[in-house]
Every structure is written in C-alpha cells, then in structure tokens.
Design a protein around this motif. Structure first.
Motif, short mmCIF file in Angstrom:
data_model
loop_
_atom_site.label_atom_id
_atom_site.label_comp_id
_atom_site.label_asym_id
_atom_site.label_seq_id
_atom_site.Cartn_x
_atom_site.Cartn_y
_atom_site.Cartn_z
N MET A 1 0.82 -1.21 0.00
CA MET A 1 0.00 0.00 0.00
C MET A 1 0.85 1.26 0.00
SD MET A 1 -1.54 0.08 3.75
CE MET A 1 -1.38 -1.38 4.69
N ASP A 2 2.14 1.09 0.15
CA ASP A 2 3.00 2.27 0.15
C ASP A 2 3.63 2.46 -1.23
OD1 ASP A 2 4.87 4.20 0.47
OD2 ASP A 2 5.53 3.47 2.42
N VAL A 3 3.42 3.61 -1.78
CA VAL A 3 3.92 3.85 -3.13
C VAL A 3 5.44 3.85 -3.16
CG1 VAL A 3 3.87 5.41 -5.08
CG2 VAL A 3 1.86 5.16 -3.66
N SER A 4 6.07 4.32 -2.10
CA SER A 4 7.54 4.30 -2.08
C SER A 4 8.05 2.88 -2.21
CB SER A 4 8.07 4.88 -0.77
OG SER A 4 7.65 6.19 -0.62
N ARG B 1 -7.08 -4.54 8.01
CA ARG B 1 -7.12 -3.13 7.64
C ARG B 1 -7.65 -3.00 6.22
NH1 ARG B 1 -1.06 -1.81 8.86
NH2 ARG B 1 -0.92 -2.58 10.98
N ILE C 1 -8.12 1.21 2.89
CA ILE C 1 -7.27 2.38 3.06
C ILE C 1 -7.05 2.99 1.68
CG2 ILE C 1 -5.03 3.18 3.82
CD1 ILE C 1 -5.08 0.32 5.36
N SER C 2 -7.42 4.22 1.56
CA SER C 2 -7.25 4.80 0.22
C SER C 2 -5.86 5.39 0.10
CB SER C 2 -8.30 5.88 0.00
OG SER C 2 -7.92 7.04 0.66
N ILE C 3 -5.23 5.09 -0.99
CA ILE C 3 -3.92 5.69 -1.22
C ILE C 3 -3.94 6.40 -2.56
CG2 ILE C 3 -2.63 4.07 0.17
CD1 ILE C 3 -1.86 2.74 -2.53
N ILE C 4 -3.12 7.38 -2.64
CA ILE C 4 -3.02 8.13 -3.89
C ILE C 4 -1.81 7.63 -4.64
CG2 ILE C 4 -2.74 10.40 -4.88
CD1 ILE C 4 -3.97 11.47 -2.24
N PRO D 1 0.71 8.59 -7.21
CA PRO D 1 1.12 9.83 -7.88
C PRO D 1 1.48 9.58 -9.34
CG PRO D 1 2.86 9.05 -6.44
CD PRO D 1 1.69 8.14 -6.23
N LEU E 1 4.54 15.39 -2.07
CA LEU E 1 4.68 13.94 -1.88
C LEU E 1 4.22 13.53 -0.49
CD1 LEU E 1 8.14 13.32 -3.54
CD2 LEU E 1 5.95 12.46 -4.32
N GLN F 1 0.45 13.48 0.22
CA GLN F 1 -0.34 12.41 -0.42
C GLN F 1 -0.33 11.14 0.42
OE1 GLN F 1 1.51 11.88 -4.17
NE2 GLN F 1 0.44 13.57 -5.14
N ARG F 2 0.48 11.14 1.44
CA ARG F 2 0.72 9.86 2.10
C ARG F 2 -0.14 9.68 3.34
NH1 ARG F 2 5.19 7.41 0.23
NH2 ARG F 2 5.48 6.24 2.14
N ASN F 3 -0.37 8.43 3.60
CA ASN F 3 -1.11 8.05 4.78
C ASN F 3 -0.08 7.65 5.84
OD1 ASN F 3 -2.44 6.61 6.74
ND2 ASN F 3 -4.01 5.92 5.31
N PHE G 1 -0.02 4.12 7.76
CA PHE G 1 0.26 2.83 7.14
C PHE G 1 1.40 2.86 6.16
CE2 PHE G 1 -4.34 2.92 8.05
CZ PHE G 1 -4.32 2.04 9.10
N GLN G 2 1.87 4.03 5.85
CA GLN G 2 2.93 4.07 4.84
C GLN G 2 4.27 4.42 5.48
OE1 GLN G 2 1.47 6.64 1.70
NE2 GLN G 2 0.30 4.94 0.87
N SER G 3 5.31 4.11 4.74
CA SER G 3 6.64 4.21 5.32
C SER G 3 7.10 5.66 5.40
CB SER G 3 7.63 3.42 4.49
OG SER G 3 7.77 4.03 3.24
N PHE H 1 9.63 6.88 3.98
CA PHE H 1 10.52 7.19 2.87
C PHE H 1 9.73 7.70 1.68
CE2 PHE H 1 12.18 3.75 5.41
CZ PHE H 1 13.39 4.27 5.81
N LEU H 2 10.27 8.70 1.06
CA LEU H 2 9.57 9.28 -0.08
C LEU H 2 10.21 8.80 -1.38
CD1 LEU H 2 8.99 13.00 0.85
CD2 LEU H 2 7.44 11.09 1.05
N VAL H 3 9.38 8.73 -2.41
CA VAL H 3 9.97 8.52 -3.74
C VAL H 3 10.67 9.82 -4.14
CG1 VAL H 3 8.34 6.79 -4.53
CG2 VAL H 3 7.78 9.17 -4.78
#
Lengths: 921, 194
Positions: free
Chosen positions: A365-368, A415, A418-421, A423, B38, B41-43, B46-48, B50-52
């Motif tokens: 779920m993480d774009v990174s 869970r 969960i909405s994620i964007i 990019p 960036l 946009q993040r949650n 639940f998200q790490s 680290f950025l792209v």
C-alpha cells in the motif's frame, strides 16, 4: 522657547527603547505579523515586502543591536524565499561583534548565505582565524570557537580551507571534547577542498579514532566514512583500528557508520572480507537493533563480501530480509526492497526466490515501496513471466486512487479500505519500466510481438494523461524499433501505428509519439495499399500537428506518394494522382511560409519536386510521369533498412578521410550539365529522365533527393555542405564500400541510398520492384494486414567495426539519446578535490585546475559545467594571491618535509601492521 | 552526509529550512514544494517514512534501472520524514547515511526539542526559531552528525545560551560598576581601579 533640557528626538528614541528592541520589530513581532497576515498570499507578500524594506534600513544602521536584529529577521525570511545575499557585508559585521549572541546570529546568517558569494569569504578569513583562536581559558571562549566551527562547516572554499587547516588541527589537541568533535567535523569540509591537509596530517587525524570521548570517535568515524566514499584507498591502512572499534564498541550509531565505512573499504580491498565477514555475521546474531542488521546485510552485499558459492551467508541474509518484508512496519518493508535490489545484482541464482517477494511488494500500500520494487523487476524477468509482470503492472494504472483492500497474502487483512493516492510520477515510472522490461536484451523476453504492439498502444493511451513528453518519445521509439527489427510483424505494427496516428486524443495529448510513427508509416509505406486515402487523412489534420512533427510528415508524405504511384498490381488513375498532387501542393505552399525553418525548407523542396511532376503530367496525359513512378520511389526505396548499433555511423565518419577539396565536377562539366538540364526542361520531361538514367549526377536530381532525405539522419553530425560533398564525391563512396567493408544497406539512414554510381540505378529499380513482389500484395481491403506470428526473427543491431568501440545494447543507446535535463534540477554534489587526489605525491599545489576538470568530468550536468567555469574563473582570479601563499609555504615546507619523513616512517610501520592484519587468514 | 533538513507544517508553512549543500533559493523552494506534495499524499499510519524521489532530484530522465544509471545521484538521495502532530520533519540524505539511523536521529532531534521546551508543540517552534536552529546545530554540523545523545545536546544548548547571556551582561555589568565607581569616588578612584 525651547528649554535647554528639551529632549531631542534621538533622546526620545533612546529612552523609549531601553533594551534596544522597542521601536523595531523583533523576530517575534515578525512571526506574529506573518501569522496575522496569513489569510491570502497577496496580503502576506505585501506584509513581507514591507518588513524587507524595514530590514534593509535597519541593516544599514550603525547600531549593532539593530543590525543584528535585522540580520536575524532576514535569515528567517530566507525561509520564505527572500534572498539575503545583498547584505553579506552586514552579516560579516555582525559576525565580528564581540557579543556572543550577535556572533551567533552572524554565523547562522553566514552559513545560510555566504555560499552564494565566494568573495565575501576572502574578507572573512581573518575574522575566522581570530574566532578560531582557542585559549581554553574560559567557557565563553569554548562557545565562541564552537559557533565559529559550526558556521565554518557549511562555507569552506578551497582557499579558506588552506588557510584554516592548521588552526583546526591545533584544536584537535584541545582538552575539551566539545571542541574536538566540532573541529574534526569541520575538517571534513576542509579535506574536501584541500586534500593536502589530510595527507600531511594523516596520523594526527587518525589518532582521534582512539579518543576517550565517544562523540569524538563517532565524529571521526563519520568523517572517515564520508571521505572513504570519495577516495577509499588512503584509509585502508586504518582497518585494524577500525576493526578493533567495531568489536569493542557498544554504540549502535557508531557501529552503523563503521559498517558503512567498511562497505566502502572492502570494495577496493577484497582481503578485508575473510576478517570482517564472520564478525558481521556474529553481530547480526547478537544485536537487537534492526538498523544494525540491515546495515550488516548492506555491508555484506555492497562490500562484495558475498561470494557466488557462499549459499549459507546468502540464505542467512535472505531470511532476515524476508522477515523485514513480512513486517507490519512499512519502514522495514521499504528497506527490504532497498537491499534486495543490490542482492539481485550480485547473485542471480536467487531470482526465483525473490520472484514472489517482489510481486508482493508491488502490491504494497505504500507507493515508495512499490516504486522501489519495480526497480527490482528487471532482475527477475524472463520469457515466461514477462506477460504476467505486465499484467501486474497494468493493474496498478487501473487502481489509481482507489481503495486498496488488503491482499490476502498479507498479515494485515483486517485493515481494509485504506485509500492511497498513486502519484503521476509513479505511473510514469511504471510506463518506463514496462518498456524497459520488454525491450531488454534486444527484446529477448518477448515471445509474441503482436502482444507487444498491443502493450505499446495501451501504454500510449495511458500516457496521454501522464503529461510527460519523454514517454511519447520512448513509445514511439519502440514502435520504430519493432518496425525495423521484426520484419514479419510489420503489417500488424503498421495497423497499430495507423490507429495511433489517427487517434484524436493522442494527436492532442501525446504528440511526441507521432514523430517516430509517421516515420514508420513513410518508411514502410509499401504495406499500405491505398496511399491516397492515407495522404488525405494526414492532410486533413496536418495543421494540428506541432511543427516538429510536420517536418517528419513531409518526407513521409513523399514516401507514401512514391509507393502508391509505383504500385504495379493495381494501376492507379491519373486523375487521382492529380488530385492528390493538388492537395499536397496546397499544403506545401502554405507551409513554405512557416516560421519554423526546418519545416519551411522541407516544404519548399518538396513543393518544387511536385510542381515539376504536375508540369510533366500536363504535357503528357497518358500514364504517370517517370518522375513519380520511378524517381520518387527510388529516392527512398533503394535498400532495405537494417538496425544499426549505436555509434556505428559516427565511427564511419571518424575513420573516413574525406576529401573536401577536389571538385567532383569541373566547371566545364557543370556548365554542360546545367545546359543539358535547361534544354531538357524545354523539351519533354521524359527525355530528361532518360538522360538521368545515364547521367546520375544531374545536380537537380541530387539536390532534391538529398534535401528531401537529409533531415532523416538525425545522428549525422556532418554539416549539410559536407554531406553534399560526400554525395557528389565518388572517391568517398568507394572508400566506404571497399575499405570499410560496409554494405550500403547496413546503414540505418536511407539518405545514403541516393548516392550511387550510374550503373546501379537501373538495378536499383528492379530491386525495389522485387521487394514489392515479395511483400504480400494488397487485398481488396483498404489496408491489407495479415497476422503471422511464427517464426519471429528479431534483427540484431549490426555492427560494422568493433575496433575501439564496445557493442552497446539498445538500452544504453536509448539512454544516451536522452539529454540530461538539468534545468530546475537540484544537485547536491559538493565540489571536492578529494576523489582525484593522489596521496602519494607531494607536489600538486599547482594542479588545482586540472583536478577540477577531472572531478567535473564525472558529472555531465549543466550545473556542474557552470560550476567548473566558476571554478576556473575563481582560480584565475586568485592567482596573484596564491603566489603569496605558496611563498609562505616554502618556509613551512621544510618542517613539513621533516615531519613528513617521520610520518612516512610511521605510516610504513602502519602499513606493515595492516598487512599482517590482512594476511592473517 | 545530510544535505538538508526541512521542517514544515501540514499547510506547507516552513518552520525551518536548512541546507548543508549549496542549493539556490528558488530550487530550495521548489524542493520544499515537491516534498510537501509527496508527503501530503501519504497516509502516515500505514505508509513508510521514505519518499519517492521528487522530480527535481532526477538528474536523468531515462529509465532508472539500467546499470549505468545506478551511479547517478537520484539513486543515492533519500528523503526521510517523520510526522509529529502538525509538523513534518524531513531529512534529505545521501547513501552514506543509514535510512533507519536517520529515523532514529529525527526521533533524537524531537526528543531534544521536547526536553528544551517541555512538551514541545508547533507554536513553541514557531516563536523559538532560534532555539530550533541551536538544537539542530548541536546535532548536525555542516551536514555531519556530531551528537546523538539527548543529554549532551540539551546541555550544549543550555551552555550556549548561558554563555551568550553572561557575556552580554558582563559588558553591561562592568559598565555599571564603572558608573558606580565614578559616582562614588570621582574619576581618580575609578581610574586607579582600572
């Protein structure tokens, strides 16, 4: 009447601000002001510009308190994008204040703004030297030096570095660890700019590794770590000490730095591996800290400690990575991709193991994390899974901004929603990755090219919304590659390409793809049965194409026209031809006045040719004139196109000695020919072309064909004039054919087709005809396309002369085509001389400029180019001053030499030690 | 090394911008905007952290996974952030810094701030920008980490402030004592006292 004691205005002001900050806005007032004026950007901007004018006046004030306050505010306002370099001189004044508070403000401002103006640092050098005088007498002295060191660390220039190096080294002996750690850290920047300091004082510097204070050791390790990234060689001799620290120390921060440091060292010194690896593995067992485990894996992999047959270690690391990957913590999942990427590079035998893992990470779920994971894909692709990978990736486009329900393979299935964007940059990366995966190794992973053309057209549709020109270029290039490289698929690809060019959205949204598409249509127009319809279709929208596409369309139109006219199986009506010619001429006439030079020129050339054709048709109503049926196709269809390895054509040019002097035609010859032509014009055109058959060197013919085709050769560096000379020079041709063993048809560029010795034209026409017979004849359907899948042969790039040039893959070819867009890009590189510094030689005071050049060579960005100019300028200006410095140095040099000989002895001993350390195993 | 530290809030108002490598102001601003885009946009739950890589840090626009590009800077630069209440603490670092160690460092930074202010919040940091700078200076010097121990950081900041005050007051106090001496014993006595 005024009293003697009547207060003057200045008195009143003095009285009203007993603490100096009364009338003027303090920083606090400024911040309050910003907060209260924050409703609209305009209001804020107005407020800030008012404050700025105030600050400007205050900075000019002789009152130090006022000045300091203004500088402080200006430093704060830089955060809002207001440049403060104009007041650098005031900053310098504040820096030189005796009050520590003011000094602090001054140094803060300096560290933020002095890098923009190197000249101010020359003025600051003495001040800095004064501030760095550390007597150790009282506390405020320590603070003063601390402030100076701190400010210094961001603004060191080469000349400043040389001046203050000795002061900093003397500080390493300070009794106060606070000073020692700051001095060590400040030395890092000095070493970058002035590596001589490190060479001359290496032992003194290295001795800080054995300091009593952990912070000092930590700072030293950090500095060595950073330095070793740029130049690891001199630090290898320190490995015994560093190893001792690694074994004994209990501080995770330092352990991590040491692991990074050993990574750098063992990249150049493989002997470290047997000693280090057991210790690192032990560390991984013992430690509780994930960060240490992670860095250990990194160290093992990046430090080349993982040997191909060492499956035990590899599996051990892999298990750890898997546990990261399963973690609830997204940070751990992220780093698991970072180190797997490296692992894959080293050990491809684990590919299958990673396959599932990466696929899972792709759905994270993480774009990174996804973004890292798609970088791993190129390690796992094969013929079998390419389509599957593609489907995985395509799903990610669809999923944009939707709710990501938990995947059942994950542990956090509770869970949901969960909405994620997602990019746009990620989608762009997806497109690029898909293309790259498919085109790898000359398309070896693609089984079904029909599928691939579908993929490309899908990608084209997707890319419309992604607003990235490069994607269009990239996809277009793929189409061109397939067209050229996969002969059996040309019909199918042609259909796809025609669909793309007739797509309204693509025409408006992704015009960068069209260049290559139109080139393909023109080049392979023999697959098109009814060229007239196609020409009309293109002409219908012609003005909506950007000029750079139009300039590609022009030769494409001519090619289509040529193929269409040449059609033998299905003779065309002369009236149709006239109609088409009329429409074409209409377009060319209007674009002959285009303000885009290239477009204008091509139009004019084409226009003249077509007008000639029309004239010849007027005079002869029966059948097509040779000009259209034979000459026009012969311009383009001489030889079959073959893919050519990147750089081959250029190499031909480099190796060729081109005679540009000897005239090919004598003046008399030229005159006779032009008379001939004139004569032919007045008679009928057929006789002209019968003439042409025997005399190929008619300037008319050469000129028009040359000009028509020249722009196709984008890679060609030769100027137009030179090219023309080549074409008209038979000597050049002979060399090309005989000495270089080049077959003309190896050349990617069809422009060379027009160069022919007289006897080849008749043969050529036959060749073209034969070619057409071979190609499937058009059906009754408008665009005849068949689908034949097997067998598919992908033509490899042809290489003419491998001597001196390495065979470059398609991927690298594409990369080199990309210019480095440096506009608006940020480069964190700090220019340093360390990388290329030779620690063994002792006389390189004068080689600064050279070194700069070499450093810059590594980076091709424009920005650094600028920097280089600045550097050379600066060093040019500083020459007189440097002479003085060098003279001073001469005295010192003797001492240096003495100490150096001592140092050398020491280091020799050290080397012996380190050798025994390394040879232990 | 650490190239930059950006602290900004959820409305993209900068609270601290510190660059340790020479970067032009407009580019600093651009980077802040892109990083903010960036991050926002993040949650964060639940998200790490680290950025792209933001677009301005790409030096090469071609596909990033070919081996040649690995050496390029956009592969090296990491943007690591942590979210505390309304604020984002963002560190821009290169490959010589460990990702997880930087996360710890951000934590240390915030702990040190917390110690300085006791229960730190955004308002504290807004109005005590200088203190924020001082604390950062005691942790990072010229892009290098110099201290990771919260106690040492806080005591260094305290010492700095104490010394600044005392040095300022010392001047005024010597001035007042001179005045007093002058008033009491006249010029001669004051002069002999010097």
């Amino acid at each position: 009447m005024t009293s003697l004691y009547a207060p003057t205005t200045t008195d009143v002001r003095q009285r009203l601000r007993p603490f100096g900050f009364f009338f003027e806005k303090s920083l606090k007032d400024l911040i309050k002001g910003i907060r209260s004026n924050n409703e609209t950007p305009e209001k804020l901007h107005q407020f800030l510009s008012e404050v700025l004018t105030e600050c400007r006046n205050e900075a000019n004030s002789p009152d130090m308190t006022l000045k300091t306050n203004a500088i402080l505010k200006l430093t704060y306002l830089e955060m809002y994008g207001f440049d403060m370099s104009w007041c650098n001189f005031h900053v310098l004044e504040v820096m030189s204040s005796n009050k520590l508070q003011q000094k602090r403000v001054g140094y803060l401002a300096a560290s933020q703004s002095f890098y923009k103006d190197k000249d101010i640092l020359m003025l600051a050098t003495n001040l800095l030297k004064k501030d760095l005088k550390y007597s150790g007498s009282n506390n405020s002295d320590v603070i003063k030096v601390g402030i100076a060191l701190n400010g210094l660390s961001t603004i060191v220039t080469p000349s400043l570095a040389a001046d203050i190096a000795d002061d900093l080294f003397s500080m390493l002996n300070s009794s106060n660890p606070y000073i020692r750690k700051k001095a060590i850290t400040a030395l890092f920047k000095v070493f970058l700019q002035y590596p001589e300091a490190l060479r001359d004082n290496f032992d003194k510097f290295a001795s800080k590794l054995e300091d009593d204070d952990t912070s000092v050791v930590s700072a030293t390790v950090s500095v060595i770590c950073e330095l070793s990234k740029k130049n690891p060689k001199p630090f290898i001799q320190l490995s015994p000490i560093l190893y001792e620290i690694l074994i004994n120390i209990d501080n995770n921060w330092i352990i991590i730095r040491l692991l990074k440091l050993f990574t750098n060292l063992s990249q150049v010194e493989p002997k470290l591996r047997p000693k280090l690896l057991p210790k690192i593995l032990e560390l991984m067992e013992v430690t509780m800290a994930t960060s240490v485990i992670y860095e250990s894996i990194n160290c093992i992999v990046k430090g080349c400690m993982l040997q191909d047959d060492d499956h035990e270690t590899a599996m051990f690391c892999l298990d750890k990575l898997h546990s990261f990957c399963d973690s609830q913590d997204p940070n751990l999942r992220y780093i698991s991709c970072c180190s797997s990427s490296i692992k894959l590079e080293i050990n491809t035998s684990f590919i299958s193991q990673f396959d599932k893992l990466i696929m899972r990470l792709l759905l994270d779920m993480d774009v990174s994390i996804r973004s890292k994971a798609i970088e791993l894909l190129d390690g796992i692709v094969s013929q079998e899974n390419t389509e599957r990978n593609y489907n995985y990736l395509m799903r990610q486009f669809i999923n944009e901004e939707t709710i990501q329900t938990a995947n059942n393979s994950f542990s956090y299935s509770d869970r949901q929603g969960i909405s994620i964007i997602i990019p746009e940059s990620y989608k762009q990366k997806l497109v690029k990755t898909i293309i790259q995966l498919c085109s790898m190794e000359n398309y070896s992973n693609i089984i079904d090219f029909g599928w691939f053309t579908m993929v490309l057209s899908d990608l084209a549709t997707i890319s419309i919304d992604l607003s990235n020109e490069d994607l269009g270029v990239e996809i277009g290039r793929q189409f061109r590659n397939i067209m050229v490289k996969v002969p059996s698929l040309r019909e199918l690809s042609m259909r796809t390409i025609i669909n793309i060019t007739s797509n309204e959205d693509i025409r408006l949204g992704l015009s960068s793809i069209l260049k290559d598409c139109f080139w393909c249509i023109g080049e392979f127009s023999n697959f098109i049965a009814n060229g007239d319809t196609l020409i009309q279709l293109i002409l219908k929208n012609i003005y909506s194409y950007p000029p750079d596409v139009q300039q590609i369309i022009i030769p494409a139109l001519l090619k289509i026209l040529g193929t269409w006219c040449q059609n033998e199986t299905n003779p065309i009506d002369v009236r149709d031809v006239k109609l088409i010619l009329k429409q074409l001429i209409e377009y060319f006439e209007s674009s002959s006045y285009s303000r885009y030079f290239e477009l204008q020129e091509r139009s004019v050339e084409a226009l003249e040719f077509l007008k000639l054709s029309v004239d010849s048709m007027e005079s002869d109503d029966h059948g097509l004139p040779l000009l259209l049926s034979d000459v026009l196709p012969s311009m383009f269809k001489e030889y079959e196109l073959k893919p050519l390895a990147y750089g081959t054509q250029r190499q031909v040019q480099y190796n060729e000695i081109i005679d540009l002097e000897t005239p090919f035609l004598t003046d008399a010859g030229l005159r006779s020919i032009s008379e001939n032509v004139k004569y032919d014009y007045t008679e009928d055109s057929n006789s002209l072309f019968s003439d042409l058959d025997t005399d190929e060197n008619s300037p008319e013919e050469l000129e028009s064909s040359l000009n028509e085709e020249y722009p196709q050769s984008g890679v060609n560096d030769l100027s137009r004039q030179e090219k023309k000379e080549q074409l008209s020079n038979p000597y050049y041709l002979n060399k090309l054919k005989n000495e270089k063993n080049i077959h003309d048809n190896d050349l990617l560029n069809i422009s060379d087709e027009t160069i022919h010795s007289p006897e080849s034209l008749s043969a050529k026409i036959k060749l073209v005809n034969k070619d057409q017979e071979q190609s499937p004849s058009p059906n009754s359907s408008s665009r005849k396309i068949g689908r034949n899948l097997i067998p598919v042969t992908v033509l490899a790039d042809e290489v003419i002369n491998t001597n001196g040039s390495t065979r470059q893959t398609l991927a690298s070819k594409e990369n080199t085509f990309h210019p480095a867009h440096s506009k608006g890009k940020i480069n964190f590189n700090i220019p340093s001389k360390l990388e290329s510094f030779d620690f063994s030689s002792s006389t390189n005071i004068h080689s600064t400029v050279d070194i700069d050049d070499r450093v810059v060579d590594d980076n091709d960005t424009l920005e650094l180019e600028k920097l280089r100019n600045k550097f050379t300028e600066a060093s040019g200006e500083e020459v007189p001053e440097e002479v003085v410095i060098i003279k001073k140095k001469k005295k010192k040099n003797k001492e240096h030499r003495k100490s150096k000989s001592k140092n050398q002895e020491k280091s020799r001993k050290k080397k012996l030690e380190s050798k025994s350390f390394l040879d232990d195993d | 090394m650490i190239h930059a530290v950006l602290i900004f809030n959820k409305k993209r108002q900068p609270r601290l911008i510190r660059f340790y490598s020479p970067v032009d102001l407009p580019k600093q601003k651009l980077l802040l905007e892109q990083v903010y885009d960036l991050v926002s946009q993040r949650n964060n739950d639940f998200q790490s952290s680290f950025l792209v890589t933001p677009p301005s840090l790409y030096t090469n626009s071609s596909s990033s996974s070919s081996s040649k590009d690995r050496n390029f800077i956009d592969e090296d630069i990491q943007i690591i952030y942590k979210n505390y209440a309304t604020l984002y603490f963002t560190f821009i670092v290169d490959d010589q810094e460990s990702e997880l160690a930087i996360l710890d460092l951000i934590q240390t930074f915030v702990e040190a701030l917390d110690r300085c202010f006791t229960e730190v919040n955004e308002l504290d940091l807004i109005f005590n920008w200088q203190t924020l700078q001082s604390v950062l200076e005691e942790i990072i010097q010229g892009g290098m980490v110099i201290e990771t121990n919260v106690n040492k950081i806080v005591s260094a900041v305290d010492q700095l402030n104490k010394a600044s005050e005392s040095s300022d007051s010392k001047i005024t106090s010597s001035f007042t004592s001179a005045l007093q001496a002058f008033a009491q014993g006249g010029f001669a006595q004051w002069a002999s006292g010097q």
